[in-house]
Design an enzyme around this catalytic site. Structure first.
Site, PDB file in Angstrom:
ATOM      1  N   CYS A   1       0.864  -1.179   0.000  1.00  0.00           N
ATOM      2  CA  CYS A   1       0.000   0.000   0.000  1.00  0.00           C
ATOM      3  C   CYS A   1       0.901   1.229   0.000  1.00  0.00           C
ATOM      4  O   CYS A   1       1.586   1.510   0.988  1.00  0.00           O
ATOM      5  CB  CYS A   1      -0.921   0.031   1.213  1.00  0.00           C
ATOM      6  SG  CYS A   1      -1.891   1.563   1.308  1.00  0.00           S
TER       7      CYS A   1
ATOM      8  N   MET B   1      -4.429   5.206  -5.542  1.00  0.00           N
ATOM      9  CA  MET B   1      -3.581   4.380  -4.700  1.00  0.00           C
ATOM     10  C   MET B   1      -2.125   4.796  -4.911  1.00  0.00           C
ATOM     11  O   MET B   1      -1.707   5.074  -6.034  1.00  0.00           O
ATOM     12  CB  MET B   1      -3.749   2.902  -5.060  1.00  0.00           C
ATOM     13  CG  MET B   1      -5.191   2.413  -5.020  1.00  0.00           C
ATOM     14  SD  MET B   1      -6.135   2.824  -6.510  1.00  0.00           S
ATOM     15  CE  MET B   1      -5.557   1.544  -7.630  1.00  0.00           C
TER      16      MET B   1
END
Length: 394
Positions: free
Chosen positions: A104, A314
């Site tokens: 992430c 993201m």
């Protein structure tokens, strides 16, 4: 009937970039969950509140979106010359599944600060004032990340005037460098091509750039699937047929990238690859009402995460965007106008983001040395999370 009492586990709830997650020190987890496996997964699912057939995660820390259904486990690095090992778990909302297949990028912005504040970094390497350079080993993909964390009077500086589209309030700027971010073994372009013909049932043959950088990502042209590239979340997420189409594209792209052997396996690999669609620069109004001018961006990009259009971008997908934009011939580069470049500014549903990249052609293979972007992070709550004790019997 006797029920096991709740147990409490030290944890910190942190916003990193445009995501939120529950952060743990590895040594604070119950012993049975300090190793990978079903007990750890069951614990994290219960912490977040999954699986939830209502899709709300009401009985947990999750926020019912892919951006807020996340967990992080940190420990002193076992790698030489690194400060901290960073393990990321993407928790499914409606399924009993934790995906460990990728990083992430947004929560990466909080890793250095957490490591400093929780004694995972040698204090002698952290300045009283200035910038602390924290060397992070990203365990999921086996890659190096450098975080530049501001310090004031021996404490992590979290407040500031850095504005990040997709985050309501300003905070301190944290610069992140993703070193050699090509994800996985072999070529950054697993098919050997900058652009492929991807055959997708009920869709047709799509031009696609499939890249392993930051996170495996499949880029397609917006107009090839009937979009302008300026869409916001509701235009995609309220359309069940569109979501099914994107999942089909993702599954077939994953097979072509060699990430899975058949499309059925895509269901157990929800976090990767990502699917994104690109278009040339065009004006639009972001989800916050901010007007994005055509001349302020190089291209537009919209990306899906865990089956839904992301509200911003993201961080790992931004790495893929920045990398592909600097390589002439990719669909991302073409959408940005083509040619050589060292950075790109792209529009996303919440605003814009600038990403710099250093890519070069070496012995016929494209390589990216590093990708740089700025994010911010802030601790929201710290203390203990509580979960029913019987979760450890999983």
């Amino acid at each position: 009937m006797k029920f096991a009492p709740q147990i409490k586990i030290p944890a910190t709830y942190i916003r990193g970039g445009t995501s939120k997650g529950v952060f743990f020190k590895l040594t604070d987890l119950p012993e049975a969950a300090q190793q990978p496996g079903p007990v750890r997964d069951a614990l994290l699912l219960r912490v977040i509140g999954s699986p939830d057939p209502y899709g709300k995660q009401t009985d947990g820390m999750g926020g019912a979106t892919s951006s807020t259904s996340k967990t992080v486990i940190l420990s002193k690095s076992e790698q030489e010359d690194y400060d901290v090992d960073y393990l990321f778990g993407q928790v499914a909302i409606d399924k009993p599944f934790v995906d460990w297949s990728g990083n992430c990028g947004n929560l990466t912005a909080a890793v250095g600060a957490f490591a400093i504040s929780n004694g995972l970094v040698n204090p002698q390497s952290v300045p009283e004032n200035g910038i602390a350079t924290i060397k992070i080993w990203q365990v999921n993909i086996g890659k190096a990340i450098i975080a530049k964390v501001p310090m004031t009077n021996g404490e992590v500086q979290e407040t500031g005037d850095f504005e990040l589209d997709g985050v309501t309030f300003p905070a301190a700027e944290v610069q992140i460098e993703f070193i050699d971010p090509a994800d996985g073994e072999g070529s950054m372009f697993p098919t050997g091509n900058l652009v492929d013909d991807l055959e997708v049932p009920d869709v047709g043959v799509l031009k696609a750039t499939m890249i392993n950088a930051g996170i495996p990502t499949i880029f397609i042209n917006a107009d090839a699937i009937g979009y302008q590239g300026t869409e916001l979340q509701d235009a995609i997420n309220s359309d069940s047929k569109a979501l099914a189409m994107f999942e089909t594209i993702r599954a077939h792209g994953a097979v072509k990238m060699g990430l899975i052997n058949n499309i059925e396996e895509a269901a157990s690999r929800q976090h990767t690859p990502k699917v994104a669609f690109v278009s040339g620069p065009a004006e639009y109004v972001s989800s916050s009402g901010k007007a994005i001018a055509r001349q302020d961006i190089d291209l537009n990009v919209r990306a899906l995460s865990m089956g839904k259009l992301h509200h911003a971008m993201m961080g790992t997908a931004a790495v893929a965007i920045g990398t592909a934009a600097t390589i002439p011939g990719t669909l991302v580069n073409q959408a940005a106008g083509g040619g050589e470049r060292s950075y790109v500014v792209f529009g996303h549903p919440s605003g814009t983001l600038r990403v710099g990249a250093e890519a070069q052609l070496y012995q016929g293979e494209w390589q990216v040395n590093k990708v740089v972007m700025s994010r911010s992070a802030r601790v929201l709550m710290e203390g203990n999370v509580r979960v029913p004790g019987d979760v450890l019997a999983s």
